[in-house]
Write a protein that holds these residues in place. Structure first.
Motif, PDB file in Angstrom:
ATOM      1  N   ARG A  33       1.284 -11.845   1.264  1.00 29.22           N
ATOM      2  CA  ARG A  33       0.237 -10.961   0.855  1.00 29.22           C
ATOM      3  C   ARG A  33       0.748  -9.687   0.495  1.00 29.22           C
ATOM      4  O   ARG A  33       1.182  -8.989   1.728  1.00 29.22           O
ATOM      5  CB  ARG A  33      -1.009 -10.846   1.934  1.00 29.22           C
ATOM      6  N   ILE A  34       0.887  -9.203  -0.649  1.00 30.38           N
ATOM      7  CA  ILE A  34       1.576  -8.030  -0.814  1.00 30.38           C
ATOM      8  C   ILE A  34       0.589  -7.054  -1.467  1.00 30.38           C
ATOM      9  O   ILE A  34      -0.252  -7.180  -2.358  1.00 30.38           O
ATOM     10  CB  ILE A  34       2.555  -8.257  -2.036  1.00 30.38           C
ATOM     11  N   VAL A  35       0.774  -5.648  -1.019  1.00 29.29           N
ATOM     12  CA  VAL A  35       0.175  -4.573  -1.567  1.00 29.29           C
ATOM     13  C   VAL A  35       1.100  -3.702  -2.060  1.00 29.29           C
ATOM     14  O   VAL A  35       2.143  -3.240  -1.508  1.00 29.29           O
ATOM     15  CB  VAL A  35      -0.586  -3.849  -0.362  1.00 29.29           C
ATOM     16  N   SER A  36       0.723  -3.401  -3.497  1.00 29.61           N
ATOM     17  CA  SER A  36       1.645  -2.414  -4.122  1.00 29.61           C
ATOM     18  C   SER A  36       1.149  -1.016  -4.608  1.00 29.61           C
ATOM     19  O   SER A  36       0.250  -1.117  -5.101  1.00 29.61           O
ATOM     20  CB  SER A  36       2.212  -3.185  -5.749  1.00 29.61           C
ATOM     21  N   GLN A  53       0.548 -13.372  -5.343  1.00 30.14           N
ATOM     22  CA  GLN A  53       0.640 -12.982  -3.813  1.00 30.14           C
ATOM     23  C   GLN A  53       0.455 -11.465  -3.735  1.00 30.14           C
ATOM     24  O   GLN A  53       0.408 -11.045  -2.508  1.00 30.14           O
ATOM     25  CB  GLN A  53       2.188 -13.090  -3.444  1.00 30.14           C
ATOM     26  N   ILE A  54       0.014 -10.954  -4.823  1.00 31.04           N
ATOM     27  CA  ILE A  54      -0.390  -9.544  -4.701  1.00 31.04           C
ATOM     28  C   ILE A  54      -2.054  -9.466  -4.607  1.00 31.04           C
ATOM     29  O   ILE A  54      -2.674  -9.997  -5.093  1.00 31.04           O
ATOM     30  CB  ILE A  54      -0.286  -8.848  -6.070  1.00 31.04           C
ATOM     31  N   VAL A  55      -2.252  -8.804  -3.466  1.00 32.11           N
ATOM     32  CA  VAL A  55      -3.743  -8.701  -3.069  1.00 32.11           C
ATOM     33  C   VAL A  55      -4.301  -7.453  -3.358  1.00 32.11           C
ATOM     34  O   VAL A  55      -5.558  -7.195  -2.929  1.00 32.11           O
ATOM     35  CB  VAL A  55      -3.775  -9.214  -1.456  1.00 32.11           C
ATOM     36  N   GLY A  56      -3.472  -6.410  -3.529  1.00 35.07           N
ATOM     37  CA  GLY A  56      -4.066  -5.014  -3.681  1.00 35.07           C
ATOM     38  C   GLY A  56      -3.055  -4.232  -4.384  1.00 35.07           C
ATOM     39  O   GLY A  56      -1.854  -4.406  -4.252  1.00 35.07           O
ATOM     40  N   VAL A  57      -3.790  -3.216  -5.128  1.00 32.50           N
ATOM     41  CA  VAL A  57      -2.593  -2.282  -5.893  1.00 32.50           C
ATOM     42  C   VAL A  57      -3.461  -0.858  -6.034  1.00 32.50           C
ATOM     43  O   VAL A  57      -4.635  -0.804  -5.776  1.00 32.50           O
ATOM     44  CB  VAL A  57      -2.507  -2.768  -7.666  1.00 32.50           C
ATOM     45  N   ASP A  58      -2.649   0.034  -6.491  1.00 34.83           N
ATOM     46  CA  ASP A  58      -3.058   1.308  -6.883  1.00 34.83           C
ATOM     47  C   ASP A  58      -3.710   1.468  -8.140  1.00 34.83           C
ATOM     48  O   ASP A  58      -3.323   0.517  -9.060  1.00 34.83           O
ATOM     49  CB  ASP A  58      -2.023   2.446  -6.399  1.00 34.83           C
ATOM     50  N   VAL A  59      -4.107   2.523  -8.599  1.00 29.96           N
ATOM     51  CA  VAL A  59      -4.851   2.690  -9.805  1.00 29.96           C
ATOM     52  C   VAL A  59      -3.836   2.885 -10.903  1.00 29.96           C
ATOM     53  O   VAL A  59      -4.158   2.641 -12.229  1.00 29.96           O
ATOM     54  CB  VAL A  59      -5.708   3.788 -10.032  1.00 29.96           C
ATOM     55  N   PRO A  89      -2.060  -6.803   4.413  1.00 28.11           N
ATOM     56  CA  PRO A  89      -1.013  -7.512   3.893  1.00 28.11           C
ATOM     57  C   PRO A  89       0.178  -7.609   4.956  1.00 28.11           C
ATOM     58  O   PRO A  89       0.080  -7.292   5.834  1.00 28.11           O
ATOM     59  CB  PRO A  89      -0.576  -5.978   3.246  1.00 28.11           C
ATOM     60  N   ASP A  90       1.018  -8.415   4.195  1.00 31.67           N
ATOM     61  CA  ASP A  90       2.350  -8.705   5.181  1.00 31.67           C
ATOM     62  C   ASP A  90       3.393  -7.975   4.694  1.00 31.67           C
ATOM     63  O   ASP A  90       4.310  -7.496   5.374  1.00 31.67           O
ATOM     64  CB  ASP A  90       2.844 -10.230   4.629  1.00 31.67           C
ATOM     65  N   VAL A  91       3.156  -7.403   3.434  1.00 28.50           N
ATOM     66  CA  VAL A  91       4.375  -6.233   2.951  1.00 28.50           C
ATOM     67  C   VAL A  91       3.384  -5.378   2.129  1.00 28.50           C
ATOM     68  O   VAL A  91       2.761  -5.800   1.327  1.00 28.50           O
ATOM     69  CB  VAL A  91       5.394  -7.050   1.927  1.00 28.50           C
ATOM     70  N   ILE A  92       3.860  -4.149   2.297  1.00 25.90           N
ATOM     71  CA  ILE A  92       3.549  -3.020   1.395  1.00 25.90           C
ATOM     72  C   ILE A  92       4.871  -2.366   0.601  1.00 25.90           C
ATOM     73  O   ILE A  92       5.697  -1.891   1.131  1.00 25.90           O
ATOM     74  CB  ILE A  92       2.807  -1.839   2.332  1.00 25.90           C
ATOM     75  N   VAL A  93       4.683  -2.316  -0.495  1.00 25.20           N
ATOM     76  CA  VAL A  93       5.709  -1.741  -1.426  1.00 25.20           C
ATOM     77  C   VAL A  93       5.447  -0.540  -1.992  1.00 25.20           C
ATOM     78  O   VAL A  93       4.345  -0.604  -2.609  1.00 25.20           O
ATOM     79  CB  VAL A  93       6.348  -2.668  -2.447  1.00 25.20           C
ATOM     80  N   THR A  94       6.219   0.421  -2.141  1.00 22.99           N
ATOM     81  CA  THR A  94       6.096   1.700  -2.895  1.00 22.99           C
ATOM     82  C   THR A  94       7.443   2.255  -3.466  1.00 22.99           C
ATOM     83  O   THR A  94       8.410   1.531  -2.984  1.00 22.99           O
ATOM     84  CB  THR A  94       5.298   2.744  -1.794  1.00 22.99           C
ATOM     85  N   GLY A 112       3.349  -1.877  12.308  1.00 28.56           N
ATOM     86  CA  GLY A 112       4.385  -2.717  12.561  1.00 28.56           C
ATOM     87  C   GLY A 112       4.430  -3.651  11.210  1.00 28.56           C
ATOM     88  O   GLY A 112       5.210  -4.439  11.176  1.00 28.56           O
ATOM     89  N   LYS A 113       3.632  -3.215  10.126  1.00 33.47           N
ATOM     90  CA  LYS A 113       3.579  -4.131   8.750  1.00 33.47           C
ATOM     91  C   LYS A 113       4.983  -3.674   8.189  1.00 33.47           C
ATOM     92  O   LYS A 113       5.475  -2.519   8.435  1.00 33.47           O
ATOM     93  CB  LYS A 113       2.541  -3.475   7.837  1.00 33.47           C
ATOM     94  N   LYS A 114       5.503  -4.688   7.018  1.00 33.96           N
ATOM     95  CA  LYS A 114       6.747  -4.079   6.439  1.00 33.96           C
ATOM     96  C   LYS A 114       6.263  -3.430   5.330  1.00 33.96           C
ATOM     97  O   LYS A 114       5.282  -3.581   4.651  1.00 33.96           O
ATOM     98  CB  LYS A 114       7.267  -5.419   5.983  1.00 33.96           C
TER      99      LYS A 114
END
Length: 282
Positions: A33-36, A53-59, A89-94, A112-114
């Protein structure tokens, strides 16, 4: 030594997380589960085949259009840790260009999230490096290289500029909020990429637009986001802003607009965006 040439174990240590060097399944094949929190990274993730696998994004994550259907976690400094964590999410990318506050990053890391922050440089080489580094992390190097080759082909088609013009970007949210882009911004780098010049060179970042500075800069072309131009009632509305009509751009009605994320994202579509801007400012 480039990041991509480092042994995998060193790469994982640099980013502060640990992965199995020879897993049975690659990251791209696992259900994650990825949030970008970056429109550019969202676009890259889709190109890597990870959209499901993307479950949420910014605008800012507006491309491809299918991302619009996903839950939004906010925009820049309005992003909250709670909104992201609610999506489990399992992973949060920025990226390091994101304006997400340090406090929110600290909150996310404390769970503790990635949380992976990729370096983004506003250049053709920087964009290629970003695509490759995201591909490495998500074990999708072949897909990343496919995007890189497509980008390189687009960049190779950019026309040569015989007579550089002075371009000025105006960020508009109605006539009450008008800012101009200085040196070292994504707009400044885009103007350079297509062989033109930023009309203002005496400051970095953004500053409020003033009549005096506008006349001094005297741009040949004014560049705005499409939404920004709409917010001032189009070209005719912009020409009513004090001093705009007295610039070379105003006199010649040389005002162009493009989608904001497309123009400034410096992602897989960089070559196409640069070519479109070059065509419009001719």
């Amino acid at each position: 030594m480039s990041m991509t040439s480092l042994p995998r174990v060193f790469y994982t240590l640099i980013f502060g997380f640990f992965v199995t060097l020879n897993p049975e399944l690659t990251f791209a094949e696992k259900s994650q589960r990825i949030v970008s929190v970056s429109g550019t990274l969202s676009e890259i993730l889709v190109g890597l085949g990870l959209e499901s696998q993307i479950v949420g994004v910014d605008v800012t994550s507006t491309y491809p259009a299918s991302l619009e259907k996903l839950p939004k976690v906010g925009h820049n400094r309005n992003i909250s840790a709670e909104g992201i964590l609610a999506l489990n999410p399992d992973v949060i990318v920025t990226s390091d260009q994101s304006m997400m506050s340090a406090n929110v990053l600290k909150q996310l890391n404390s769970t503790g999230k990635k949380v992976i922050t990729f370096k983004q440089e506003f250049s053709a080489e920087g964009t290629i490096n970003l695509i490759r580094e995201v591909g490495i992390y998500f074990d999708a190097k072949p897909q990343a290289e496919k995007m890189v080759k497509s980008l390189q082909a687009d960049l190779a088609k950019l026309p040569k500029t015989a007579a550089p013009k002075k371009l000025l970007f105006i960020y508009a949210r109605g006539t009450g909020t008008l800012m101009v882009s200085g040196k070292n911004t994504s707009l400044d780098k885009m103007f350079t990429l297509i062989g033109h010049k930023n009309a203002v060179t005496d400051f970095t970042d953004f500053k409020p637009l003033t009549s005096e500075s506008l006349l001094a800069a005297n741009p040949d072309v004014l560049v705005l986001f499409s939404s920004g131009l709409e917010s001032v009632d189009g070209i005719d509305g912009l020409l009513k802003v004090p001093s705009v009509k007295y610039t070379n751009a105003g006199k010649n009605r040389k005002i162009v607009s493009m989608d904001g994320q497309y123009l400034t994202g410096f992602g897989p579509r960089l070559g196409k965006a640069a070519a479109e801007l070059a065509q419009k400012v001719r």
